[in-house]
Scaffold this active site. Structure first.
Site, short mmCIF file in Angstrom:
data_model
loop_
_atom_site.label_atom_id
_atom_site.label_comp_id
_atom_site.label_asym_id
_atom_site.label_seq_id
_atom_site.Cartn_x
_atom_site.Cartn_y
_atom_site.Cartn_z
N LYS A 188 0.84 -1.20 0.00
CA LYS A 188 0.00 0.00 0.00
C LYS A 188 0.87 1.24 0.00
CE LYS A 188 0.72 1.38 4.47
NZ LYS A 188 1.34 2.66 4.85
N ASP B 156 -2.73 -2.31 10.23
CA ASP B 156 -2.85 -2.31 8.77
C ASP B 156 -3.42 -3.61 8.21
OD1 ASP B 156 -1.93 0.25 8.36
OD2 ASP B 156 0.13 -0.34 7.88
#
Length: 292
Positions: free
Chosen positions: A10, A136
């Protein structure tokens, strides 16, 4: 039986810190985006009852310190699974880069073992388990374009940022996320993102405005310690990036580009100086079974 999965990295279009809890956790507001740079994870049955983990990177631990190992242990303990499991990780995402490389590996193990062991967990249940491993991990399971709030655990899916060319560049060192947050001065964080405005740009599909409005308050710590981050950002902009910031706690920097030609030229130029430079696109998926 063997299962293969792609687990995606990401980038952060923005990171803002809006407060701090009594327990020391920072309250964040950030826009996260998966990209088509991924690790390959292979899960298979193994003799005995234990967990065996191998990894193509020698700097990644292959024991209980590894978050992917912890993910397997969590499911084994929770469901009383007596089978042995072998986890192999082929690293393509730079290690210690602020790109959720470890978190996405854990996400892949949760998704893969749910299938391999027929556990029947829903995506939401997997995300709740992922939160026990790291903030995350829930995002990495589904991916796409997401607004994360709270301690990073409150996720709101927003309109996908589709088919945008990005160049990612990691200098040859890593930083500690915990140390960066610990050193962050809430009264002096530098340029803060206007999250509402950025969400509006995404809704309208205005990528140029999104790129120009990106900001990451963690740069106030990492960039002050490592001048190379500013140097890479300058190089990105010189190579016609629409905007460039550090992702996560760093040290990786990325730039958004108008088209493939500009992005490809930038990648070629930056790769001459920093080997871990990648040309990628935005991706609207997180963990994906690799059937091929």
């Amino acid at each position: 039986m063997e299962i293969k999965l792609k687990t995606r990295a990401k980038v952060n279009f923005s990171i803002d810190v809006v407060g701090k809890r009594d327990d020391g956790y920072h309250l964040v507001e950030m826009i996260m985006q998966t990209i088509d740079l991924y690790d390959l994870i292979t899960l298979g049955d193994a003799p005995g009852k234990g967990i065996t983990l191998t990894c193509s990177s020698s700097i990644v631990p292959s024991d209980a310190r590894n978050i992917a190992y912890k993910a397997a242990a969590l499911l084994k303990d929770m469901f009383g699974v007596e089978k042995g499991i072998k986890i192999d990780i082929e690293k393509r995402i730079p290690v210690g880069a602020g790109m959720a490389g470890g978190s996405c590996n854990a996400a892949g193990v949760l998704v893969g073992l749910n299938k391999l062991w027929n556990l029947g967990l829903t995506t939401e249940e997997l995300k709740q388990l992922g939160l026990k491993l790291g903030a995350d991990v829930p995002f990495c399971i589904e991916g796409g374009t997401v607004l994360a709030q709270g301690i990073g655990d409150k996720l709101t899916t927003i309109k996908d940022v589709k088919d945008v060319w990005i160049v990612v560049c990691k200098p040859n060192f890593s930083v500690s996320t915990a140390e960066v947050y610990k050193s962050l001065k809430l009264d002096n964080m530098g340029t803060r993102p206007d999250t509402e405005r950025l969400l509006g740009y995404i809704e309208k599909g205005d990528i140029k405005a999104l790129a120009g409005g990106m900001a990451n308050v963690l740069e106030s710590v990492t960039q002050s310690r490592y001048s190379v981050i500013s140097h890479i950002k300058d190089k990105m902009m010189h190579q016609r990036a629409l905007g460039s910031i550090m992702t996560g706690s760093g040290p990786t920097v990325f730039g958004i580009f108008k088209n493939f030609e500009d992005a490809h030229k930038a990648e070629s130029r930056l790769k001459q100086m920093w080997e871990q430079t990648y040309l990628v696109k935005t991706e609207n998926r997180g963990v994906e079974f690799n059937e091929g």
